[in-house]
Design a protein around this motif. Structure first.
Motif, PDB file in Angstrom:
ATOM      1  N   ALA A   1      44.665  53.437  46.216  1.00 27.66           N
ATOM      2  CA  ALA A   1      44.775  52.020  45.876  1.00 27.66           C
ATOM      3  C   ALA A   1      45.878  51.326  46.665  1.00 27.66           C
ATOM      4  CB  ALA A   1      45.056  51.866  44.384  1.00 27.66           C
ATOM      5  N   VAL A   2      45.579  50.100  47.069  1.00 21.96           N
ATOM      6  CA  VAL A   2      46.579  49.192  47.625  1.00 21.96           C
ATOM      7  C   VAL A   2      46.871  48.167  46.534  1.00 21.96           C
ATOM      8  CG1 VAL A   2      47.060  47.464  49.391  1.00 21.96           C
ATOM      9  CG2 VAL A   2      45.704  49.487  49.956  1.00 21.96           C
ATOM     10  N   VAL A   3      48.144  47.918  46.261  1.00 23.28           N
ATOM     11  CA  VAL A   3      48.520  46.968  45.210  1.00 23.28           C
ATOM     12  C   VAL A   3      49.259  45.801  45.852  1.00 23.28           C
ATOM     13  CG1 VAL A   3      49.708  46.646  43.017  1.00 23.28           C
ATOM     14  CG2 VAL A   3      48.689  48.876  43.566  1.00 23.28           C
TER      15      VAL A   3
ATOM     16  N   LEU B   1      41.727  46.921  35.726  1.00 23.97           N
ATOM     17  CA  LEU B   1      40.282  47.129  35.746  1.00 23.97           C
ATOM     18  C   LEU B   1      39.856  47.517  37.160  1.00 23.97           C
ATOM     19  CD1 LEU B   1      39.096  43.943  33.797  1.00 23.97           C
ATOM     20  CD2 LEU B   1      39.095  46.280  32.901  1.00 23.97           C
ATOM     21  N   GLN B   2      39.179  48.637  37.286  1.00 23.64           N
ATOM     22  CA  GLN B   2      38.552  48.998  38.557  1.00 23.64           C
ATOM     23  C   GLN B   2      37.127  48.464  38.513  1.00 23.64           C
ATOM     24  OE1 GLN B   2      36.967  53.060  40.068  1.00 23.64           O
ATOM     25  NE2 GLN B   2      39.140  53.036  40.635  1.00 23.64           N
ATOM     26  N   LEU B   3      36.799  47.557  39.429  1.00 24.54           N
ATOM     27  CA  LEU B   3      35.556  46.792  39.337  1.00 24.54           C
ATOM     28  C   LEU B   3      34.595  47.130  40.461  1.00 24.54           C
ATOM     29  CD1 LEU B   3      37.286  43.390  38.569  1.00 24.54           C
ATOM     30  CD2 LEU B   3      36.012  44.788  36.928  1.00 24.54           C
ATOM     31  N   PRO B   4      33.293  47.069  40.199  1.00 25.45           N
ATOM     32  CA  PRO B   4      32.306  47.240  41.273  1.00 25.45           C
ATOM     33  C   PRO B   4      32.367  46.082  42.252  1.00 25.45           C
ATOM     34  CG  PRO B   4      31.222  46.624  39.212  1.00 25.45           C
ATOM     35  CD  PRO B   4      32.660  46.878  38.873  1.00 25.45           C
ATOM     36  N   GLU B   5      32.052  46.366  43.515  1.00 25.63           N
ATOM     37  CA  GLU B   5      32.163  45.345  44.566  1.00 25.63           C
ATOM     38  C   GLU B   5      31.276  44.128  44.316  1.00 25.63           C
ATOM     39  OE1 GLU B   5      32.216  46.331  48.763  1.00 25.63           O
ATOM     40  OE2 GLU B   5      32.520  48.450  48.249  1.00 25.63           O
ATOM     41  N   ASP B   6      30.118  44.338  43.696  1.00 28.25           N
ATOM     42  CA  ASP B   6      29.150  43.247  43.586  1.00 28.25           C
ATOM     43  C   ASP B   6      29.343  42.385  42.339  1.00 28.25           C
ATOM     44  OD1 ASP B   6      28.421  45.171  41.767  1.00 28.25           O
ATOM     45  OD2 ASP B   6      26.288  45.181  42.281  1.00 28.25           O
ATOM     46  N   LEU B   7      30.384  42.637  41.566  1.00 30.87           N
ATOM     47  CA  LEU B   7      30.622  41.848  40.354  1.00 30.87           C
ATOM     48  C   LEU B   7      31.532  40.662  40.678  1.00 30.87           C
ATOM     49  CD1 LEU B   7      30.149  41.734  37.234  1.00 30.87           C
ATOM     50  CD2 LEU B   7      32.387  42.851  37.009  1.00 30.87           C
ATOM     51  N   ASP B   8      31.062  39.462  40.390  1.00 37.96           N
ATOM     52  CA  ASP B   8      31.852  38.249  40.619  1.00 37.96           C
ATOM     53  C   ASP B   8      32.827  38.083  39.443  1.00 37.96           C
ATOM     54  OD1 ASP B   8      32.914  35.821  41.253  1.00 37.96           O
ATOM     55  OD2 ASP B   8      31.060  34.681  41.009  1.00 37.96           O
ATOM     56  N   PHE B   9      33.874  38.879  39.463  1.00 33.65           N
ATOM     57  CA  PHE B   9      34.783  38.947  38.317  1.00 33.65           C
ATOM     58  C   PHE B   9      35.499  37.627  38.072  1.00 33.65           C
ATOM     59  CE2 PHE B   9      39.034  40.138  36.572  1.00 33.65           C
ATOM     60  CZ  PHE B   9      38.606  40.632  35.359  1.00 33.65           C
TER      61      PHE B   9
ATOM     62  N   GLY C   1      38.697  44.632  53.496  1.00 34.33           N
ATOM     63  CA  GLY C   1      38.731  45.437  54.709  1.00 34.33           C
ATOM     64  C   GLY C   1      38.328  46.877  54.477  1.00 34.33           C
ATOM     65  N   GLY C   2      37.416  47.082  53.541  1.00 35.47           N
ATOM     66  CA  GLY C   2      36.948  48.434  53.240  1.00 35.47           C
ATOM     67  C   GLY C   2      37.853  49.223  52.315  1.00 35.47           C
ATOM     68  N   ARG C   3      38.962  48.632  51.868  1.00 37.45           N
ATOM     69  CA  ARG C   3      39.885  49.306  50.956  1.00 37.45           C
ATOM     70  C   ARG C   3      39.855  48.627  49.598  1.00 37.45           C
ATOM     71  NH1 ARG C   3      44.451  51.577  53.356  1.00 37.45           N
ATOM     72  NH2 ARG C   3      45.049  52.197  51.225  1.00 37.45           N
ATOM     73  N   ARG C   4      40.057  49.427  48.552  1.00 35.04           N
ATOM     74  CA  ARG C   4      40.144  48.840  47.218  1.00 35.04           C
ATOM     75  C   ARG C   4      41.587  48.380  46.992  1.00 35.04           C
ATOM     76  NH1 ARG C   4      36.686  51.820  44.250  1.00 35.04           N
ATOM     77  NH2 ARG C   4      38.197  53.522  44.029  1.00 35.04           N
TER      78      ARG C   4
END
Length: 434
Positions: A367-369, A396-404, A185-188
């Motif tokens: 951050a939302v946890v 880990l703070q991850l980029p949006e486009d990484l399929d972690f 929803g646009g939030r990390r």
């Protein structure tokens, strides 16, 4: 002499660890963890921390060290990882899976996310504490186990059963598969693992009448087994939400505005992107056929056929899952455990949880946890036998486009360098404030 920061060491240590091929093929097969364990113990010894390397079987090595805290009366915290990895087939990868190549700002290789990245973060932070003389608030038990990828028989379980004194005074633990980010929803949002499903690896055996392949066969072991496996594989377990999963789904609804519908869970799961792989399997029990064995010659009807089932029960549902699988298998099919371990569920509250959340927000204030349930399992299961409450927290703070989530046991596993550095800052804050 300038003391290097954890962020300055973590990349090198992660690469070094990946370059040790510690592939675990199960059944005590593979190169083992000894070389990686000795390297790990050497890094600790270099900064004055005595680490013990011990084997449960030749080559199956784990490492444990203790760092004294300021308050010996406070419960010790176990900070642990595992040194083994699942196998990787070179022909499937775009890079050598054990070369630990740094490319496009990421470290590539087997174990980059599961879990030599966290091993490296632990080592770099602990080395920094030792070098600077900074004492954690409580004792830290620093452990790197063998054999996690095959259930921990030769690693954490062996250590708990044979060397429980190594964990004296420990009350809580942190390890893998939690603390990573995703955008909702646009939030990390960061997912803190507070629960994990149980582990039930099952053996199904069907017996029949052996004979010539050209004959009529009214009692064929392969046919009998195939029917049982099909029934189990086709069965759809009902949606059942644990307290952790309910809280997670409520958090996702708050972020996205999408309400969870148990009759159509995919509507909300789509909001999670690739993380739905982890979460989707925690909405119910699961039972997946994984292995079939029967016969030795084309024209011989075998008298026995065997299958393996990977079942993952929700907390408190171990007996129900076994009972249902026996019912689905039907008469004449023997069902037994190959490996069995409990599900876990810990509260999303308390001083440790508060400290983990605060450590994340210190680096990412918006951050939302959210708590979540892991569909797999970790070595926290073994530590639970000693009364130690475990959480998944490898930040880990991850980029949006990484399929972690797709990296776990996947091809071209990789972790961003900047994510590793972020993780060391969060972990350093946690271990110096809690």
């Amino acid at each position: 002499m300038t003391v290097p920061s954890p962020a300055e060491e973590v990349v090198r240590i992660c690469q070094d660890l990946i370059r040790f091929d510690t592939s675990n093929f199960g059944d005590n097969e593979g190169p083992g963890e000894r070389a990686a364990a000795e390297y790990t113990a050497g890094l600790l010894a270099e900064v004055g921390l005595a680490a013990e390397v011990f084997e449960s079987s030749p080559g199956r090595a784990s490492v444990v060290a203790r760092m004294e805290g300021q308050d010996p009366s406070a419960g010790a915290l176990v900070v642990h990882g595992h040194l083994d990895v699942v196998p990787a087939q070179r022909q499937d990868w775009s890079v050598d899976p054990f070369a630990a190549e740094e490319k496009d700002g990421l470290i590539w290789g087997r174990g980059a996310v599961d879990m030599k990245d966290m091993d490296a973060m632990i080592l770099s932070v602990v080395r920094h504490l030792a070098r600077t003389g900074a004492k954690p608030k409580r004792d830290l038990v620093i452990a790197f186990f063998a054999d996690e990828e095959a259930g921990g028989t030769y690693g954490a379980r062996w250590a708990v059963e044979n060397r429980p004194e190594l964990f004296d005074g420990a009350t809580e633990a942190i390890s893998e598969v939690g603390g990573f980010s995703s955008t909702l929803g646009g939030r990390r949002a960061y997912f803190l693992q507070t629960a994990e499903k149980g582990l039930a690896w099952l053996r199904l055996v069907a017996q029949g009448r052996a004979g010539h392949g050209s004959q009529l066969s009214e009692d064929n072991a392969v046919t009998n087994l195939a029917r049982a496996v099909a029934r189990i594989g086709d069965y759809r377990w009902p949606i059942e939400l644990t307290d952790t999963t309910r809280r997670f789904l409520d958090g996702v609804t708050e972020l996205t505005g999408v309400v969870f519908d148990p009759d159509d869970p995919d509507v909300l799961l789509k909001e999670l992107g690739s993380v739905a792989r982890f979460v989707g399997a925690t909405l119910q029990n699961t039972s997946n056929p994984t292995v079939l064995r029967a016969g030795y010659k084309d024209n011989v009807i075998p008298g026995l056929a065997e299958a393996r089932i990977d079942a993952r029960p929700l907390p408190g549902q171990d007996e129900l899952v076994l009972s249902r699988i026996k019912e689905l298998a039907g008469e004449g099919i023997e069902v037994s455990y190959v490996h069995n371990d409990i599900a876990l569920e810990a509260p999303f509250s308390g001083n440790l949880v508060d400290a983990m959340v605060d450590s994340l927000r210190a680096e990412d204030p918006d951050a939302v946890v959210l708590p979540y349930t892991l569909s797999g399992g970790t070595d926290n299961k073994a530590l639970h036998r000693l009364g130690i409450t475990g959480y998944g927290f490898a930040p880990l703070q991850l980029p949006e486009d990484l399929d972690f989530t797709g990296m776990f046991h996947g091809v071209d596993e990789r972790v961003p360098v900047e994510s590793l550095k972020f993780g060391t800052r969060v972990l350093h804050r946690l271990l110096t404030t809690y």
